[in-house]
Design a protein around this motif. Structure first.
Motif, PDB file in Angstrom:
ATOM      1  N   PRO A 187      -3.953   3.639 -10.073  1.00 52.35           N
ATOM      2  CA  PRO A 187      -5.189   3.675 -10.854  1.00 52.35           C
ATOM      3  C   PRO A 187      -6.368   4.311 -10.128  1.00 52.35           C
ATOM      4  CG  PRO A 187      -4.103   1.575 -11.173  1.00 52.35           C
ATOM      5  CD  PRO A 187      -3.323   2.304 -10.110  1.00 52.35           C
ATOM      6  N   SER A 188      -6.438   4.142  -8.816  1.00 53.22           N
ATOM      7  CA  SER A 188      -7.548   4.715  -8.054  1.00 53.22           C
ATOM      8  C   SER A 188      -7.447   6.233  -7.932  1.00 53.22           C
ATOM      9  CB  SER A 188      -7.593   4.103  -6.650  1.00 53.22           C
ATOM     10  OG  SER A 188      -7.739   2.705  -6.717  1.00 53.22           O
ATOM     11  N   PHE A 189      -6.248   6.772  -8.176  1.00 57.49           N
ATOM     12  CA  PHE A 189      -6.027   8.224  -8.086  1.00 57.49           C
ATOM     13  C   PHE A 189      -5.245   8.699  -9.317  1.00 57.49           C
ATOM     14  CE2 PHE A 189      -6.372   6.703  -3.704  1.00 57.49           C
ATOM     15  CZ  PHE A 189      -7.364   7.544  -3.205  1.00 57.49           C
ATOM     16  N   PRO A 190      -5.862   8.621 -10.469  1.00 59.66           N
ATOM     17  CA  PRO A 190      -5.129   8.961 -11.703  1.00 59.66           C
ATOM     18  C   PRO A 190      -4.672  10.408 -11.791  1.00 59.66           C
ATOM     19  CG  PRO A 190      -7.482   8.742 -12.134  1.00 59.66           C
ATOM     20  CD  PRO A 190      -7.260   8.249 -10.738  1.00 59.66           C
ATOM     21  N   ASP A 191      -5.316  11.301 -11.045  1.00 63.48           N
ATOM     22  CA  ASP A 191      -4.959  12.725 -11.107  1.00 63.48           C
ATOM     23  C   ASP A 191      -3.959  13.134 -10.030  1.00 63.48           C
ATOM     24  OD1 ASP A 191      -6.728  13.117 -13.247  1.00 63.48           O
ATOM     25  OD2 ASP A 191      -8.422  13.429 -11.882  1.00 63.48           O
ATOM     26  N   VAL A 192      -3.574  12.191  -9.174  1.00 61.03           N
ATOM     27  CA  VAL A 192      -2.645  12.505  -8.087  1.00 61.03           C
ATOM     28  C   VAL A 192      -1.227  12.150  -8.521  1.00 61.03           C
ATOM     29  CG1 VAL A 192      -1.975  11.985  -5.711  1.00 61.03           C
ATOM     30  CG2 VAL A 192      -4.399  12.130  -6.327  1.00 61.03           C
ATOM     31  N   THR A 232       0.873  -1.174   0.000  1.00 63.59           N
ATOM     32  CA  THR A 232       0.000   0.000   0.000  1.00 63.59           C
ATOM     33  C   THR A 232       0.905   1.217   0.000  1.00 63.59           C
ATOM     34  OG1 THR A 232      -0.184  -0.339   2.399  1.00 63.59           O
ATOM     35  CG2 THR A 232      -2.074  -0.946   1.061  1.00 63.59           C
ATOM     36  N   PRO A 233       0.930   1.959  -1.098  1.00 64.21           N
ATOM     37  CA  PRO A 233       1.822   3.108  -1.179  1.00 64.21           C
ATOM     38  C   PRO A 233       1.508   4.143  -0.099  1.00 64.21           C
ATOM     39  CG  PRO A 233       0.948   2.549  -3.337  1.00 64.21           C
ATOM     40  CD  PRO A 233       0.166   1.770  -2.335  1.00 64.21           C
ATOM     41  N   ASP A 234       2.562   4.714   0.462  1.00 61.80           N
ATOM     42  CA  ASP A 234       2.370   5.851   1.350  1.00 61.80           C
ATOM     43  C   ASP A 234       1.735   6.974   0.550  1.00 61.80           C
ATOM     44  OD1 ASP A 234       3.542   5.099   3.929  1.00 61.80           O
ATOM     45  OD2 ASP A 234       5.413   4.950   2.826  1.00 61.80           O
ATOM     46  N   PHE A 254      -8.738 -10.969  -8.953  1.00 65.84           N
ATOM     47  CA  PHE A 254      -8.037 -10.584  -7.728  1.00 65.84           C
ATOM     48  C   PHE A 254      -7.296  -9.268  -7.925  1.00 65.84           C
ATOM     49  CE2 PHE A 254      -3.961 -10.668  -5.380  1.00 65.84           C
ATOM     50  CZ  PHE A 254      -4.443 -10.667  -4.079  1.00 65.84           C
ATOM     51  N   ILE A 255      -6.578  -9.157  -9.044  1.00 62.73           N
ATOM     52  CA  ILE A 255      -5.829  -7.930  -9.329  1.00 62.73           C
ATOM     53  C   ILE A 255      -6.761  -6.721  -9.361  1.00 62.73           C
ATOM     54  CG2 ILE A 255      -4.470  -6.717 -11.073  1.00 62.73           C
ATOM     55  CD1 ILE A 255      -3.306  -9.461 -11.866  1.00 62.73           C
ATOM     56  N   GLN A 256      -7.902  -6.865 -10.016  1.00 64.27           N
ATOM     57  CA  GLN A 256      -8.841  -5.751 -10.131  1.00 64.27           C
ATOM     58  C   GLN A 256      -9.353  -5.318  -8.769  1.00 64.27           C
ATOM     59  OE1 GLN A 256      -9.700  -4.138 -13.186  1.00 64.27           O
ATOM     60  NE2 GLN A 256     -10.268  -2.658 -11.604  1.00 64.27           N
ATOM     61  N   LYS A 257      -9.701  -6.293  -7.930  1.00 63.50           N
ATOM     62  CA  LYS A 257     -10.213  -5.954  -6.594  1.00 63.50           C
ATOM     63  C   LYS A 257      -9.134  -5.299  -5.740  1.00 63.50           C
ATOM     64  CE  LYS A 257     -13.929  -9.368  -6.329  1.00 63.50           C
ATOM     65  NZ  LYS A 257     -14.481 -10.548  -5.608  1.00 63.50           N
ATOM     66  N   PHE A 259      -4.571  -1.009  -3.343  1.00 62.48           N
ATOM     67  CA  PHE A 259      -3.344  -1.790  -3.214  1.00 62.48           C
ATOM     68  C   PHE A 259      -2.587  -1.795  -4.542  1.00 62.48           C
ATOM     69  CE2 PHE A 259      -6.272  -3.655  -0.115  1.00 62.48           C
ATOM     70  CZ  PHE A 259      -5.479  -3.782   1.013  1.00 62.48           C
ATOM     71  N   VAL A 260      -1.271  -1.961  -4.471  1.00 65.28           N
ATOM     72  CA  VAL A 260      -0.450  -2.174  -5.657  1.00 65.28           C
ATOM     73  C   VAL A 260       0.045  -3.614  -5.619  1.00 65.28           C
ATOM     74  CG1 VAL A 260       1.675  -1.551  -6.863  1.00 65.28           C
ATOM     75  CG2 VAL A 260       0.267   0.235  -5.822  1.00 65.28           C
ATOM     76  N   VAL A 261      -0.300  -4.374  -6.638  1.00 65.07           N
ATOM     77  CA  VAL A 261       0.079  -5.785  -6.691  1.00 65.07           C
ATOM     78  C   VAL A 261       1.510  -5.908  -7.193  1.00 65.07           C
ATOM     79  CG1 VAL A 261      -0.417  -8.016  -7.763  1.00 65.07           C
ATOM     80  CG2 VAL A 261      -2.307  -6.510  -7.075  1.00 65.07           C
TER      81      VAL A 261
END
Length: 319
Positions: free
Chosen positions: A226-231, A122-124, A276-279, A285-287
């Motif tokens: 991917p969840s924060f493409p603008d960050v 999980t990236p900081d 799994f990757i998508q979820k 999370f970063v796989v």
């Protein structure tokens, strides 16, 4: 079920020999998966996502259990006394299993932990309240530069990934912020949203859970999440920061080498499952795929990184 597992492994690019070994030998009964923290945290969430995929691919149950205490040290100090047949596995976390023994006697050493696979991190992420004066990372750094020590940054625990991230940003940006440790992600977010602190280093997973209540200034990933493409990433802003809480799976030290490889291959198949990757990505999370054969070099890299930052965290000697 074993034919499904074989197909999934072949699709993941594993060798026929590896497929045959796992399909015939592992697992042949229930696997107990011990999480060294309370239920509900990132380690538990990730395990809960692994569980149904593992069961679908192998046809065997995976039972998740909890052994919380001392930031994971209570469980890790008991790992090598557990059954070493491959059917008891335990979640492991970085930087915890490196920094904890460096800072004090916690009942185990880093080398006592036999990691067989690392599957995600999980990236900081640097978070501020949605109504914060800090619109960008540049705003944050500029203010901290002009007001040394005045900016308070919350995070989960001392000698944690959040603590490491705060110290690293201070060093790279030439600023001085004040780190305020809390007992976990939830109280960290409570402090941030209650304006007890001006910012928080937490994880992308926490940012997703808080939604519009927070603003994410930057994430410590190689690429935009991917969840924060603008960050932006910290790297885009000129700060070489990639990291967070890395999570893997360990086994008792007496576990045979071939069994370790079989466990690693089974987890690798789970890690390559598209659903799994998508979820995982949807959850922030970063796989990553670090199989058993690559664990030593991965650990060496992480150890060097944490040893470099340890003195800045007040850890003056290693054990």
């Amino acid at each position: 079920m074993k034919s499904l597992f074989r197909g999934a492994l072949l699709g993941a690019g594993l060798s026929l020999a590896a497929v045959a070994g796992i399909a015939q030998e592992y697992p042949s009964k229930q696997v107990n998966y011990i999480i060294p923290f309370n239920a509900g945290g990132e380690s538990d969430i990730a395990a809960r996502l692994q569980q149904p995929v593992f069961e679908r691919l192998t046809g065997q149950n995976m039972v998740i259990q909890y052994m919380a205490g001392a930031g994971g040290a209570q469980a890790w100090s008991q790992l090598n006394g557990m059954e070493a047949d491959g059917y008891t596995v335990m979640g492991t976390n970085l930087p915890h299993i490196i920094l904890q023994p460096m800072a004090q006697d916690v009942g185990y050493t880093t080398d006592d932990i036999s990691n067989v696979y690392f599957f995600q991190y999980t990236p900081d992420a640097l978070l501020v309240p949605a109504d914060s004066q800090f619109q960008t990372l540049e705003d944050f750094v500029t203010y901290a530069t002009e007001n040394p020590g005045a900016v308070t940054v919350a995070g989960s625990a001392t000698n944690s990934a959040n603590h490491v991230a705060t110290v690293r940003l201070n060093e790279l940006a030439g600023i001085n912020t004040t780190y305020i440790p809390f007992s976990g992600t939830a109280p960290t977010m409570t402090a941030l949203l209650g304006n007890q602190v001006q910012a928080a280093f937490s994880y992308t997973t926490a940012a997703i859970q808080q939604g519009d209540a927070v603003r994410v200034l930057a994430v410590a990933a190689d690429e935009r999440v991917p969840s924060f493409p603008d960050v932006p990433t910290f790297g885009e802003a000129g700060y070489d920061m990639v990291g967070g809480a890395y999570r893997g799976v360990g086994v008792p030290s007496a576990t045979p080498e071939e069994v370790r490889t079989q466990i690693s291959d089974a987890l690798d198949a789970v890690n390559k499952d598209p659903e799994f990757i998508q979820k995982m990505e949807d959850g922030g999370f970063v796989v990553i795929d670090v199989p058993y054969s690559e664990v030593p070099s991965f650990m060496d890299e992480r150890r060097a990184e944490y040893e470099n930052v340890a003195p800045l965290m007040g850890i003056e000697s290693t054990n």
